[in-house]
Design a protein around this motif. Structure first.
Motif, PDB file in Angstrom:
ATOM      1  N   SER A  83     -72.746   7.293 -26.398  1.00 40.13           N
ATOM      2  CA  SER A  83     -71.428   6.576 -27.136  1.00 40.13           C
ATOM      3  C   SER A  83     -70.109   6.718 -26.875  1.00 40.13           C
ATOM      4  O   SER A  83     -69.427   7.030 -26.856  1.00 40.13           O
ATOM      5  N   VAL A  84     -70.714   8.565 -27.195  1.00 43.64           N
ATOM      6  CA  VAL A  84     -69.634   9.501 -26.503  1.00 43.64           C
ATOM      7  C   VAL A  84     -68.837   9.309 -25.458  1.00 43.64           C
ATOM      8  O   VAL A  84     -67.290   9.810 -25.351  1.00 43.64           O
ATOM      9  N   GLY A  98     -81.048  21.847 -33.949  1.00 46.13           N
ATOM     10  CA  GLY A  98     -80.588  21.440 -32.535  1.00 46.13           C
ATOM     11  C   GLY A  98     -81.670  19.978 -32.315  1.00 46.13           C
ATOM     12  O   GLY A  98     -81.774  19.692 -34.078  1.00 46.13           O
ATOM     13  N   GLY A 115     -77.084   8.737 -27.659  1.00 44.68           N
ATOM     14  CA  GLY A 115     -75.849  10.295 -28.247  1.00 44.68           C
ATOM     15  C   GLY A 115     -75.128  10.049 -27.633  1.00 44.68           C
ATOM     16  O   GLY A 115     -72.862   9.611 -27.337  1.00 44.68           O
ATOM     17  N   ASN A 121     -77.157  13.951 -41.805  1.00 42.61           N
ATOM     18  CA  ASN A 121     -76.397  13.903 -39.966  1.00 42.61           C
ATOM     19  C   ASN A 121     -77.412  12.201 -40.243  1.00 42.61           C
ATOM     20  O   ASN A 121     -76.389  11.499 -39.643  1.00 42.61           O
ATOM     21  N   SER A 177     -84.428  17.042 -31.991  1.00 40.83           N
ATOM     22  CA  SER A 177     -85.632  17.307 -32.931  1.00 40.83           C
ATOM     23  C   SER A 177     -87.022  17.462 -31.234  1.00 40.83           C
ATOM     24  O   SER A 177     -86.461  17.212 -30.393  1.00 40.83           O
ATOM     25  N   MET A 199     -67.319  12.389 -36.290  1.00 40.62           N
ATOM     26  CA  MET A 199     -68.308  12.662 -34.801  1.00 40.62           C
ATOM     27  C   MET A 199     -68.034  14.546 -35.206  1.00 40.62           C
ATOM     28  O   MET A 199     -69.136  15.137 -34.471  1.00 40.62           O
ATOM     29  N   ARG A 254     -82.973  16.575 -41.277  1.00 43.50           N
ATOM     30  CA  ARG A 254     -81.595  16.296 -40.283  1.00 43.50           C
ATOM     31  C   ARG A 254     -81.348  15.376 -40.945  1.00 43.50           C
ATOM     32  O   ARG A 254     -80.470  13.515 -40.715  1.00 43.50           O
ATOM     33  N   LEU A 293     -71.248   6.453 -39.033  1.00 44.09           N
ATOM     34  CA  LEU A 293     -70.292   6.117 -37.871  1.00 44.09           C
ATOM     35  C   LEU A 293     -70.726   5.239 -38.023  1.00 44.09           C
ATOM     36  O   LEU A 293     -69.845   3.887 -36.976  1.00 44.09           O
ATOM     37  N   LEU A 294     -72.275   4.524 -37.711  1.00 42.59           N
ATOM     38  CA  LEU A 294     -72.083   3.542 -37.127  1.00 42.59           C
ATOM     39  C   LEU A 294     -71.356   2.106 -38.272  1.00 42.59           C
ATOM     40  O   LEU A 294     -70.302   1.103 -37.356  1.00 42.59           O
ATOM     41  N   GLY A 325     -74.214  10.085 -39.595  1.00 44.97           N
ATOM     42  CA  GLY A 325     -74.809   8.232 -38.406  1.00 44.97           C
ATOM     43  C   GLY A 325     -74.546   6.971 -39.068  1.00 44.97           C
ATOM     44  O   GLY A 325     -73.883   6.480 -38.207  1.00 44.97           O
TER      45      GLY A 325
HETATM   46  C1  HEM Z   1     -70.134   6.780 -33.160  1.00 48.64           C
HETATM   47  C2  HEM Z   1     -71.398   7.042 -32.845  1.00 48.64           C
HETATM   48  C3  HEM Z   1     -72.043   7.763 -32.802  1.00 48.64           C
HETATM   49  C4  HEM Z   1     -72.268   8.891 -31.660  1.00 48.64           C
HETATM   50  C5  HEM Z   1     -71.559   8.708 -30.664  1.00 48.64           C
HETATM   51  C6  HEM Z   1     -73.379  10.120 -31.763  1.00 48.64           C
HETATM   52  C7  HEM Z   1     -73.849  11.138 -31.209  1.00 48.64           C
HETATM   53  C8  HEM Z   1     -74.706  11.896 -31.225  1.00 48.64           C
HETATM   54  C9  HEM Z   1     -75.194  12.332 -29.983  1.00 48.64           C
HETATM   55  C10 HEM Z   1     -74.215  13.346 -28.447  1.00 48.64           C
HETATM   56  C11 HEM Z   1     -76.711  13.213 -30.784  1.00 48.64           C
HETATM   57  C12 HEM Z   1     -77.155  13.987 -29.350  1.00 48.64           C
HETATM   58  C13 HEM Z   1     -78.985  13.510 -29.489  1.00 48.64           C
HETATM   59  C14 HEM Z   1     -78.293  12.187 -28.937  1.00 48.64           C
HETATM   60  O1  HEM Z   1     -77.666  11.985 -27.462  1.00 48.64           O
HETATM   61  O2  HEM Z   1     -79.556  10.893 -28.851  1.00 48.64           O
HETATM   62  C15 HEM Z   1     -76.811  12.783 -31.764  1.00 48.64           C
HETATM   63  C16 HEM Z   1     -78.102  13.186 -32.344  1.00 48.64           C
HETATM   64  C17 HEM Z   1     -78.492  11.543 -33.615  1.00 48.64           C
HETATM   65  N1  HEM Z   1     -77.643  11.347 -34.534  1.00 48.64           N
HETATM   66 FE1  HEM Z   1     -75.936  10.417 -32.934  1.00 48.64          FE
HETATM   67  N2  HEM Z   1     -74.235   9.332 -33.029  1.00 48.64           N
HETATM   68  C18 HEM Z   1     -73.571   8.344 -33.787  1.00 48.64           C
HETATM   69  C19 HEM Z   1     -74.196   7.670 -34.422  1.00 48.64           C
HETATM   70  C20 HEM Z   1     -75.056   7.607 -35.178  1.00 48.64           C
HETATM   71  C21 HEM Z   1     -75.993   6.472 -35.815  1.00 48.64           C
HETATM   72  C22 HEM Z   1     -75.838   5.050 -36.367  1.00 48.64           C
HETATM   73  C23 HEM Z   1     -76.906   7.331 -37.047  1.00 48.64           C
HETATM   74  C24 HEM Z   1     -78.466   6.987 -37.487  1.00 48.64           C
HETATM   75  C25 HEM Z   1     -77.347   6.345 -38.237  1.00 48.64           C
HETATM   76  C26 HEM Z   1     -77.583   9.195 -35.475  1.00 48.64           C
HETATM   77  C27 HEM Z   1     -78.102   9.594 -36.287  1.00 48.64           C
HETATM   78  C28 HEM Z   1     -78.307  10.817 -35.192  1.00 48.64           C
HETATM   79  C29 HEM Z   1     -79.705  11.841 -35.619  1.00 48.64           C
HETATM   80  C30 HEM Z   1     -80.274  11.602 -36.925  1.00 48.64           C
HETATM   81  C31 HEM Z   1     -79.071  12.835 -34.669  1.00 48.64           C
HETATM   82  C32 HEM Z   1     -80.510  14.243 -34.654  1.00 48.64           C
HETATM   83  C33 HEM Z   1     -81.569  13.829 -33.821  1.00 48.64           C
HETATM   84  C34 HEM Z   1     -82.567  14.693 -33.450  1.00 48.64           C
HETATM   85  O3  HEM Z   1     -82.064  15.760 -33.806  1.00 48.64           O
HETATM   86  O4  HEM Z   1     -83.688  14.050 -32.374  1.00 48.64           O
HETATM   87  N3  HEM Z   1     -75.884   9.522 -35.163  1.00 48.64           N
HETATM   88  N4  HEM Z   1     -75.824  12.174 -32.509  1.00 48.64           N
END
Ligand code: HEM
Lengths: 256, 249
Positions: free
Chosen positions: B63-64, B237, B60, B140, B239, B225, B137, B147-148, B144
């Motif tokens: 990606s940022v 926070g 994640g 979120n 998981s 985002m 979650r 965002l995809l 996500g």
């Molecule tokens: C531009 C695209 C995206 C950015 C910049 C982004 C960024 C982040 C970041 C920085 C986190 C913190 C944890 C980590 O780094 O894994 C996170 C968590 C998360 N992301 Fe994304 N994300 C993006 C796309 C997505 C997509 C496509 C999905 C799912 C379909 C998604 C679902 C989640 C969820 C559910 C969490 C919480 C995970 C946890 O608590 O373990 N995100 N995201």
């Protein structure tokens, strides 16, 4: 207020997030990973950008169609599907369905057990691997059949299950209905059959619960994306015919 | 040296920038997160299991980072790019040959764009396999998925801009796909018309996709985002296995 080690009830949802987890300070334990990661990515992409140039072909020319004309790599899976079914199905309904399906996943799988653990259950990993292989075998087999199946009497140059069905049904049903059955109904049948059969298998073999069914279905989606994208980009050349990667080469395009 | 450094740190100017000491005590480690606009996106403490690299693989965050590099290189590219036919093509050609580091700039933008698509996809896969989409979650995860989609669209709209054969025909293939929205004669036709700004890929297509690419979609992505990061904090926070107790609903 929330104190460390106590449960926190999230407003509105009535879900208790237990914070029994051991915690560490963000600075330095997370910040240092982010900094090192940032440096590595910057260095890595800089090196890549020094040595490999982004492509720039001839000026766009609507008169000259390159063969094959391909979308960027992440759409080549969809472009591959386009060869096997009606464009409305491959290009619109299926991707829209996949996005809706993905988004609705958490509203079906509501149990909180197994959060934070890869594959969640003892069988999760085996189910994921099985689903990946199962999907790859199905899709590669169907792609090969569609490429090489040719029954005597079928129109010149046509091949595959859809055209065969259309060829067989046209005399009885007329070409419109036959085409609809061959290009829409039969592919939908496969799109439903392959994952349904997968779910039936994992239920039977592993007594899969909801999470494990989701693992199977996501792995089916993931494997499809991987397999179709690889086939579409590396194994499709001139006229989108199936060929080995070293035969694919660059799209043929007359010099200007 | 230490003496000079201590003097600099004692100046009002330095203290006005850094409000706390170097973070090496529990107190200053809390403060550093709270006092910095970038760091305060983080919680003060994170689960130990979550900073294990093989849990998130940093996907994640990566990606940022891709988005940040793309924004910076994208703004620089805008100084040279002309969204017009056929100047678009020649402005890219000129960038490659006449501008110092122009080729490098374009390469960085292109390769990190591919990188972002890949990393976002892998991030989603990580989130899925660790069961991190489960309550609380769910929403979120939905953000996500959005965002995809935005990531795909950002990348795809950018693909047209160099106005070379690759761009032109990729967009022709793509918009024909979108034109198949059933019933194609009634809906798809208009979808395609709206995307292209006409019946063919041309000047109006270029300006539409350019506007989407440099402003509409990036703003949408930033908004989404912001919600995504906010929700991570609000959902308790990141998981971790310690929380998988049953839901009290
Ligand atoms: C531009 C695209 C995206 C950015 C910049 C982004 C960024 C982040 C970041 C920085 C986190 C913190 C944890 C980590 O780094 O894994 C996170 C968590 C998360 N992301 Fe994304 N994300 C993006 C796309 C997505 C997509 C496509 C999905 C799912 C379909 C998604 C679902 C989640 C969820 C559910 C969490 C919480 C995970 C946890 O608590 O373990 N995100 N995201």
């Amino acid at each position: 207020m929330v104190r460390e080690g106590e449960g926190k009830v999230l407003p509105g949802v009535g879900v208790e997030v237990k914070q029994e987890t051991e915690k560490v300070f963000t600075w330095p334990y997370l910040v240092r990973i982010e900094m090192i990661g940032m440096l590595l990515y910057l260095v890595g992409f800089s090196i890549l950008s020094i040595f490999i140039n982004a492509p720039l072909r001839n000026l766009a020319n609507p008169e000259v169609t390159p063969n094959p004309a391909k979308a960027p790599w992440y759409f080549l899976g969809l472009q591959e599907l386009l060869l096997h079914m009606h464009p409305a199905l491959a290009g619109v309904l299926l991707p829209a369905g996949v996005l809706v399906g993905l988004a609705s996943m958490p509203y079906f799988d509501r149990s909180r057990s197994g959060i934070g653990v890869y594959f969640s259950t003892a069988n999760g990993k085996a189910i994921a691997i099985f689903s990946f292989i199962y999907t790859a075998v199905w899709e590669i087999a169907l792609i090969l059949i569609d490429e090489y199946l040719n029954v005597l009497g079928m129109p010149e140059g046509s091949h595959g299950l859809g055209p065969l069905l259309k060829f067989l049904l046209t005399p009885a049903l007329g070409s419109q209905i036959a085409a609809f059955l061959a290009e829409v109904i039969m592919p939908i049948g496969f799109i439903l059959l392959i994952p349904s059969l997968l779910v039936a298998i994992v239920k039977r073999v592993w007594k899969a619960d909801m999470r494990e069914i989701m693992v199977a279905l996501y792995s089916f989606f993931f494997a499809s994306f991987v397999v179709l994208t690889i086939v579409g980009s590396a194994f499709r050349g001139h006229s989108m015919a199936l060929m080995w990667p070293w035969e694919v080469g660059h799209p043929e395009e007359p010099l200007q | 040296m230490d003496g000079i450094w201590a003097k600099i740190k004692a100046t009002n100017f330095f203290k006005s920038i850094y409000r706390n000491d170097y973070p090496d005590t529990p107190r200053s480690r809390v403060q550093v997160i709270l006092n910095s606009v970038l760091l305060h996106l983080h919680p003060v403490k994170v689960p130990k299991s979550a900073v294990k690299f093989t849990y998130t693989w940093g996907l994640g965050g990566s990606s940022v980072l891709m988005f940040l590099i793309l924004t910076i290189t994208g703004v620089l590219l805008m100084f040279y790019y002309i969204p017009s036919i056929p100047q678009a093509y020649f402005s890219i050609k000129g960038l490659e040959t006449n501008v110092t580091y122009g080729m490098f700039l374009r390469n960085m933008h292109r390769w990190t764009a591919h990188g972002m698509v890949l990393l976002v996809f892998l991030h989603m896969t990580r989130v899925f396999y660790t069961g991190s989409y489960k309550p609380p979650r769910e929403f979120n995860w939905v953000i996500g998925v959005f965002l995809l989609l935005i990531t795909f669209l950002l990348s795809f709209t950018g693909y047209l801009l160099p106005w070379d054969q690759l761009a032109f025909w990729a967009i022709t293939v793509g918009s024909n796909m979108a034109g198949a929205v059933p019933p194609a004669e009634y809906v798809g036709k208009y979808v395609r018309f709206a995307l292209l700004g006409g019946y063919e890929v041309g000047q109006s297509t270029l300006i539409r996709w350019y506007t989407l690419h440099v402003i509409a979609l990036p703003l949408t992505a930033i908004l989404a985002m912001a919600v995504h990061f906010w929700r991570i904090r609000k959902d308790g926070g990141i998981s971790s296995p310690g929380e998988s107790g049953d839901v009290k609903e």
